[in-house]
Motif scaffolding. Structure first.
Motif, mmCIF file in Angstrom:
data_model
loop_
_atom_site.group_PDB
_atom_site.id
_atom_site.type_symbol
_atom_site.label_atom_id
_atom_site.label_comp_id
_atom_site.label_asym_id
_atom_site.label_seq_id
_atom_site.Cartn_x
_atom_site.Cartn_y
_atom_site.Cartn_z
ATOM 1 N N UNK A 1 25.271 32.118 0.590
ATOM 2 C CA UNK A 1 26.296 31.315 -0.082
ATOM 3 C C UNK A 1 26.524 31.811 -1.503
ATOM 4 N N UNK A 2 25.448 32.133 -2.198
ATOM 5 C CA UNK A 2 25.555 32.639 -3.567
ATOM 6 C C UNK A 2 26.313 33.969 -3.594
ATOM 7 N N UNK A 3 26.004 34.871 -2.641
ATOM 8 C CA UNK A 3 26.699 36.159 -2.561
ATOM 9 C C UNK A 3 28.188 35.944 -2.266
ATOM 10 N N UNK A 4 28.476 35.039 -1.362
ATOM 11 C CA UNK A 4 29.874 34.759 -1.013
ATOM 12 C C UNK A 4 30.639 34.231 -2.229
ATOM 13 N N UNK A 5 30.017 33.362 -3.001
ATOM 14 C CA UNK A 5 30.655 32.825 -4.212
ATOM 15 C C UNK A 5 30.890 33.930 -5.234
ATOM 16 N N UNK A 6 29.922 34.808 -5.409
ATOM 17 C CA UNK A 6 30.068 35.924 -6.350
ATOM 18 C C UNK A 6 31.178 36.871 -5.902
ATOM 19 N N UNK A 7 31.253 37.141 -4.605
ATOM 20 C CA UNK A 7 32.313 38.004 -4.084
ATOM 21 C C UNK A 7 33.685 37.366 -4.286
ATOM 22 N N UNK A 8 33.757 36.069 -4.061
ATOM 23 C CA UNK A 8 35.018 35.347 -4.265
ATOM 24 C C UNK A 8 35.449 35.416 -5.735
ATOM 25 N N UNK A 9 34.521 35.183 -6.641
ATOM 26 C CA UNK A 9 34.830 35.244 -8.069
ATOM 27 C C UNK A 9 35.250 36.641 -8.488
ATOM 28 N N UNK A 10 34.594 37.666 -7.957
ATOM 29 C CA UNK A 10 34.961 39.046 -8.275
ATOM 30 C C UNK A 10 36.353 39.366 -7.752
ATOM 31 N N UNK B 1 38.750 37.232 -7.262
ATOM 32 C CA UNK B 1 39.680 36.473 -8.093
ATOM 33 C C UNK B 1 39.940 37.198 -9.419
ATOM 34 N N UNK B 2 38.901 37.754 -10.024
ATOM 35 C CA UNK B 2 39.058 38.516 -11.270
ATOM 36 C C UNK B 2 39.927 39.750 -11.040
ATOM 37 N N UNK B 3 39.672 40.477 -9.933
ATOM 38 C CA UNK B 3 40.473 41.669 -9.629
ATOM 39 C C UNK B 3 41.941 41.303 -9.428
ATOM 40 N N UNK B 4 42.205 40.220 -8.730
ATOM 41 C CA UNK B 4 43.583 39.786 -8.507
ATOM 42 C C UNK B 4 44.263 39.427 -9.819
ATOM 43 N N UNK B 5 43.562 38.726 -10.693
ATOM 44 C CA UNK B 5 44.117 38.370 -11.997
ATOM 45 C C UNK B 5 44.437 39.621 -12.805
ATOM 46 N N UNK B 6 43.554 40.610 -12.768
ATOM 47 C CA UNK B 6 43.793 41.865 -13.487
ATOM 48 C C UNK B 6 44.992 42.612 -12.905
ATOM 49 N N UNK B 7 45.127 42.625 -11.590
ATOM 50 C CA UNK B 7 46.270 43.291 -10.951
ATOM 51 C C UNK B 7 47.580 42.619 -11.348
ATOM 52 N N UNK B 8 47.594 41.313 -11.364
ATOM 53 C CA UNK B 8 48.807 40.583 -11.753
ATOM 54 C C UNK B 8 49.171 40.907 -13.194
ATOM 55 N N UNK B 9 48.177 40.936 -14.074
ATOM 56 C CA UNK B 9 48.437 41.247 -15.481
ATOM 57 C C UNK B 9 49.004 42.654 -15.633
ATOM 58 N N UNK B 10 48.459 43.615 -14.892
ATOM 59 C CA UNK B 10 48.983 44.987 -14.954
ATOM 60 C C UNK B 10 50.399 45.046 -14.407
ATOM 61 N N UNK B 11 50.659 44.358 -13.301
ATOM 62 C CA UNK B 11 51.977 44.385 -12.678
ATOM 63 C C UNK B 11 53.032 43.772 -13.595
ATOM 64 N N UNK B 12 52.640 42.798 -14.377
ATOM 65 C CA UNK B 12 53.593 42.162 -15.280
ATOM 66 C C UNK B 12 54.058 43.122 -16.354
ATOM 67 N N UNK B 13 53.187 44.064 -16.744
ATOM 68 C CA UNK B 13 53.545 45.115 -17.694
ATOM 69 C C UNK B 13 54.271 44.587 -18.908
ATOM 70 N N UNK B 14 55.324 45.278 -19.273
ATOM 71 C CA UNK B 14 56.068 44.917 -20.474
ATOM 72 C C UNK B 14 56.784 43.589 -20.339
#
Length: 129
Positions: A4-13, A15-28
């Motif tokens: 369960x702990x590993x699954x939560x950590x994977x989910x959080x990771x 989520x962070x990657x998705x947030x970073x991708x969205x920020x990059x895609x937004x660009x200028x």
């Protein structure tokens, strides 16, 4: 519990990657989305800018309308107190941006929208006579 702990950590990771991708895609576009207070409609392309008048002062009472080249109204925005506006183009292509305000000559601009946001500032001139 370890699984369960590993699954939560994977989910959080993930989520962070998705947030970073969205920020990059937004660009200028991100800066303008923030100051315009706009989240573009799904599939649309933001057209953003500022409307200025004499001495580079904002014209907050202006209205900006985006039309097709055939004249069909597609998007409209009242200009904010700081002079900013944001409208949405439905797809790539050529459009007409019409800016009007009491006491100023109307202005039409042809703009070309590709797959990224477009920044187009407008300078209005005082109406004659």
């Amino acid at each position: 519990m370890d699984a369960l702990k590993r699954a939560m950590e994977q989910h959080e990771a993930a989520e962070r990657r998705l947030t970073e991708e969205i920020a990059r895609a937004a660009g200028r576009c991100a800066e303008y989305v923030t100051w315009a207070g706009l989240i573009p409609a799904s599939g649309s392309i933001p057209v953003l800018g500022r409307v200025r008048g004499a001495e580079n002062a904002p014209v907050p009472q202006a209205e900006v309308t985006l039309t097709s080249v055939e004249g069909l109204q597609l998007s409209r925005s009242e200009v904010r107190p700081d002079g900013s506006y944001a409208v949405n183009a439905p797809d790539v292509g050529s459009y007409v941006l019409i800016t009007t305000a009491d006491g100023y000559d109307p202005q039409e601009s042809t703009i070309v929208v590709d797959d990224e946001s477009v920044v187009h500032d407008v300078l209005l001139t005082s109406a004659s006579g």
